[in-house]
Design an enzyme around this catalytic site. Structure first.
Site, PDB file in Angstrom:
ATOM      1  N   MET A  33       0.848  -1.195   0.000  1.00  0.00           N
ATOM      2  CA  MET A  33       0.000   0.000   0.000  1.00  0.00           C
ATOM      3  C   MET A  33       0.886   1.247   0.000  1.00  0.00           C
ATOM      4  SD  MET A  33      -3.451  -0.921   2.045  1.00  0.00           S
ATOM      5  CE  MET A  33      -2.900  -0.629   3.698  1.00  0.00           C
ATOM      6  N   ALA A  35       4.056   3.854   1.022  1.00  0.00           N
ATOM      7  CA  ALA A  35       4.756   4.284   2.246  1.00  0.00           C
ATOM      8  C   ALA A  35       5.846   3.253   2.563  1.00  0.00           C
ATOM      9  CB  ALA A  35       3.786   4.465   3.414  1.00  0.00           C
ATOM     10  N   HIS A  40       9.539  -3.547   3.202  1.00  0.00           N
ATOM     11  CA  HIS A  40       9.063  -3.779   1.823  1.00  0.00           C
ATOM     12  C   HIS A  40      10.241  -4.083   0.900  1.00  0.00           C
ATOM     13  CE1 HIS A  40       5.747  -0.983   3.279  1.00  0.00           C
ATOM     14  NE2 HIS A  40       5.063  -2.026   2.853  1.00  0.00           N
ATOM     15  N   GLY A 150       4.514 -10.203   4.008  1.00  0.00           N
ATOM     16  CA  GLY A 150       5.344 -10.189   5.217  1.00  0.00           C
ATOM     17  C   GLY A 150       4.684 -10.951   6.362  1.00  0.00           C
ATOM     18  N   ASP A 153       2.157  -9.319   9.221  1.00  0.00           N
ATOM     19  CA  ASP A 153       0.701  -9.494   9.158  1.00  0.00           C
ATOM     20  C   ASP A 153       0.437 -10.992   9.012  1.00  0.00           C
ATOM     21  OD1 ASP A 153      -0.421  -6.627   8.913  1.00  0.00           O
ATOM     22  OD2 ASP A 153       1.264  -6.673   7.526  1.00  0.00           O
ATOM     23  N   SER A 188       6.731  -0.846  10.154  1.00  0.00           N
ATOM     24  CA  SER A 188       5.368  -0.739   9.645  1.00  0.00           C
ATOM     25  C   SER A 188       5.168   0.685   9.135  1.00  0.00           C
ATOM     26  CB  SER A 188       4.375  -1.005  10.789  1.00  0.00           C
ATOM     27  OG  SER A 188       3.095  -0.507  10.464  1.00  0.00           O
ATOM     28  N   SER A 189       4.390   0.818   8.063  1.00  0.00           N
ATOM     29  CA  SER A 189       4.113   2.171   7.550  1.00  0.00           C
ATOM     30  C   SER A 189       3.386   2.993   8.608  1.00  0.00           C
ATOM     31  CB  SER A 189       3.249   2.084   6.294  1.00  0.00           C
ATOM     32  OG  SER A 189       3.885   1.247   5.356  1.00  0.00           O
TER      33      SER A 189
HETATM   34  O1  PAF Z   1      -0.286  -5.775   3.779  1.00  0.00           O
HETATM   35  C1  PAF Z   1      -0.635  -4.880   2.986  1.00  0.00           C
HETATM   36  O2  PAF Z   1       0.088  -3.929   2.718  1.00  0.00           O
HETATM   37  C2  PAF Z   1      -2.017  -4.939   2.355  1.00  0.00           C
HETATM   38  O3  PAF Z   1      -2.939  -5.515   3.221  1.00  0.00           O
HETATM   39  C3  PAF Z   1      -2.035  -5.649   0.988  1.00  0.00           C
HETATM   40  C4  PAF Z   1      -1.638  -7.106   1.103  1.00  0.00           C
HETATM   41  C5  PAF Z   1      -1.081  -4.947   0.028  1.00  0.00           C
HETATM   42  C6  PAF Z   1      -3.445  -5.598   0.390  1.00  0.00           C
HETATM   43  O4  PAF Z   1      -3.902  -4.294   0.222  1.00  0.00           O
END
Ligand code: PAF
Length: 284
Positions: A33, A35, A40, A150, A153, A188-189
């Protein structure tokens, strides 16, 4: 370093994908998403071992936010994200707008399976149907051979693996280890929301969880797991977390409450500092 191409429509993307397919390239997708932080970038690096070409999607997905959650406030830093991506092995960034993903109706059309029950869904009941809807769509548009999510989550990771197997999608799901700041806070963002004093408190989440994991097996032998859990919750409250949504040990594969036979255990927690919600998990 690779040159980075930016695509905003699935039509334009499909031509590029066709070119890659014709050349026999293996395609990896890193859904985000935006940020972007080191976590990432490490997902992209891990993916580069498996895929010849990497697509990173940047899309703040409206259907995984409920009314009153932080959709509008969610950090957006496209220029910075693109700058960071230029120094990775990503070949394409896919930045669709909401109509590209949802057409006219921005609704979550897919249901998440059993693994979505409890934990995050207790406080965010809308969340996983939004996630599986967008991830399913991104998989259709990007046609990856592999995708990576990741471990931070953790429930999301399991829900997506289940969706892939339920829908017979031939996509390998890779699991990216959680990257942490030097003081242990999981990257985390949403850490961008923390002020200095909250940032100091936030460090304690991982510390208390690590202590819990270290003491878990002896507490299990001594039949004192409930008090270990109670102590950890009390410590979280004492250091200043304003609400503990959950701190619980689960079977790492099924997310069910473990029994004495369960080998693969995971501690999962979600806590709040005022409006800010932090989640973390670790293997026991
Ligand atoms: O973990 C995230 O950043 C979001 O939940 C994802 C998997 C990109 C779905 O929008």
């Amino acid at each position: 370093m690779m040159s980075l191409e930016v695509y905003t429509t699935s039509e334009a993307l499909s031509f590029k994908l066709e070119e890659w397919r014709q050349a026999g390239m293996k395609i990896g997708l890193v859904p985000t998403m935006g940020a972007l932080h080191e976590g990432h970038l490490s997902l992209i690096e891990t993916m580069s071992v498996r895929a010849d070409k990497i697509i990173v999607s940047l899309f703040v997905n409206p259907t995984q936010f409920a009314e009153g959650e932080d959709f509008d406030a969610y950090p957006r830093s496209t220029d910075d994200d693109l700058r960071k991506l230029r120094s990775t092995k990503a070949g394409i960034v896919f930045m669709p707008d909401a109509s590209e993903i949802y057409g006219d109706a921005i609704t979550a059309s897919l249901k998440a399976g059993n693994l979505a029950e409890g934990l995050e869904s207790e406080t965010r009941p809308h969340f996983f149907s939004g996630v599986v809807t967008v991830v399913h769509k991104l998989f259709k548009l990007c046609q990856p051979d592999a995708a990576i999510f990741g471990e931070k989550d953790y429930q999301q990771l399991l829900v997506i693996k289940k969706m892939v197997s339920d829908h017979d999608m031939r996509i390998e799901i890779l699991q990216g280890t959680t990257l942490r700041e030097t003081d242990g806070l999981a990257m985390s963002s949403r850490n961008a929301y923390l002020n200095d004093s909250q940032r100091k408190t936030a460090i304690n989440l991982n510390k208390i969880m690590r202590d819990f994991c270290n003491d878990y097996h002896s507490a299990r032998e001594l039949n004192r797991l409930p008090s270990l859990e109670g102590e950890a919750i009390r410590k979280l409250q004492e250091v200043g977390f304003t609400k503990i949504d959950y701190l619980t040990v689960r079977d790492a594969d099924t997310l069910q409450t473990p029994n004495t036979e369960t080998k693969n255990l995971r501690l999962l927690a979600a806590v709040r500092l005022g409006e800010i919600r932090l989640i973390d998990n670790c293997a026991i």
